[in-house]
Design a protein around this motif. Structure first.
Motif, mmCIF file in Angstrom:
data_model
loop_
_atom_site.group_PDB
_atom_site.id
_atom_site.type_symbol
_atom_site.label_atom_id
_atom_site.label_comp_id
_atom_site.label_asym_id
_atom_site.label_seq_id
_atom_site.Cartn_x
_atom_site.Cartn_y
_atom_site.Cartn_z
ATOM 1 N N ALA A 75 -4.821 -5.853 1.582
ATOM 2 C CA ALA A 75 -3.446 -6.324 1.730
ATOM 3 C C ALA A 75 -2.448 -5.341 1.152
ATOM 4 O O ALA A 75 -2.727 -4.693 0.144
ATOM 5 C CB ALA A 75 -3.299 -7.668 1.032
ATOM 6 N N SER A 76 -1.297 -5.257 1.795
ATOM 7 C CA SER A 76 -0.193 -4.466 1.260
ATOM 8 C C SER A 76 1.084 -5.286 1.388
ATOM 9 O O SER A 76 1.289 -6.014 2.362
ATOM 10 C CB SER A 76 -0.074 -3.122 1.968
ATOM 11 N N HIS A 77 1.926 -5.189 0.383
ATOM 12 C CA HIS A 77 3.154 -5.974 0.313
ATOM 13 C C HIS A 77 4.111 -5.556 1.428
ATOM 14 O O HIS A 77 4.261 -4.365 1.717
ATOM 15 C CB HIS A 77 3.807 -5.790 -1.058
ATOM 16 N N ARG A 78 4.753 -6.530 2.036
ATOM 17 C CA ARG A 78 5.660 -6.275 3.159
ATOM 18 C C ARG A 78 6.827 -5.362 2.786
ATOM 19 O O ARG A 78 7.348 -4.644 3.638
ATOM 20 C CB ARG A 78 6.219 -7.592 3.702
ATOM 21 N N SER A 79 7.238 -5.374 1.535
ATOM 22 C CA SER A 79 8.411 -4.580 1.140
ATOM 23 C C SER A 79 8.145 -3.080 1.179
ATOM 24 O O SER A 79 9.087 -2.294 1.238
ATOM 25 C CB SER A 79 8.872 -4.975 -0.267
ATOM 26 N N ILE A 80 6.864 -2.677 1.150
ATOM 27 C CA ILE A 80 6.564 -1.242 1.150
ATOM 28 C C ILE A 80 5.662 -0.824 2.301
ATOM 29 O O ILE A 80 5.219 0.306 2.354
ATOM 30 C CB ILE A 80 5.919 -0.815 -0.185
ATOM 31 N N SER A 81 5.398 -1.731 3.222
ATOM 32 C CA SER A 81 4.460 -1.430 4.309
ATOM 33 C C SER A 81 5.131 -1.464 5.666
ATOM 34 O O SER A 81 5.995 -2.288 5.921
ATOM 35 C CB SER A 81 3.317 -2.448 4.315
#
Length: 127
Positions: A75-81
């Motif tokens: 998973a990667s956070h939406r704010s940086i992906s």
């Protein structure tokens, strides 16, 4: 996908991924020792996850490890992906390394669909 130590892959069913996400939600609401990488002053698991699951893009992969079918989610956070990059499937010739830092902006989860349990959910090391 960057999962080391397996030789086979398989395609999880939608119902298995839905069950995994339900279990992630439960773990986020009531963290325990399966969740690592979130630091607290008292050394205990956090009282809740730093972000809700909806704040992450997650890519799932079915693997076979030691004869057992598992689902691994990165998973990667939406704010940086970038959603296209976060959810795209790399081709076999591409070696894609996961970020080694980033703290709670990234996590990896391992789920056993046979027992419907999460064995661990680990956040990346802080930057």
């Amino acid at each position: 996908m960057g999962v080391i130590g397996h030789t086979e892959e398989w395609l999880p069913e939608e119902s298995q991924v839905a069950r995994l996400e339900k279990e992630i939600g439960r773990l986020f609401d009531h963290p325990d020792r399966r969740m690592s990488g979130v630091l607290t002053r008292d050394g205990l698991p956090p009282r809740k996850a730093p972000y809700p699951l909806i704040d992450y893009f997650v890519r799932y992969c079915g693997i076979v490890k030691e004869g057992k079918k598992l689902i691994v989610g990165k998973a990667s956070h939406r704010s940086i992906s970038d959603p296209g990059r976060a959810l795209s499937i790399p081709d076999r010739e591409t070696v894609e390394l996961s970020p080694f830092g980033g703290g709670t902006f990234f996590f990896t989860v391992t789920f056993d669909p046979a027992t419907t349990t999460i064995s661990d959910l680990s956040y990346n090391a802080p930057l």
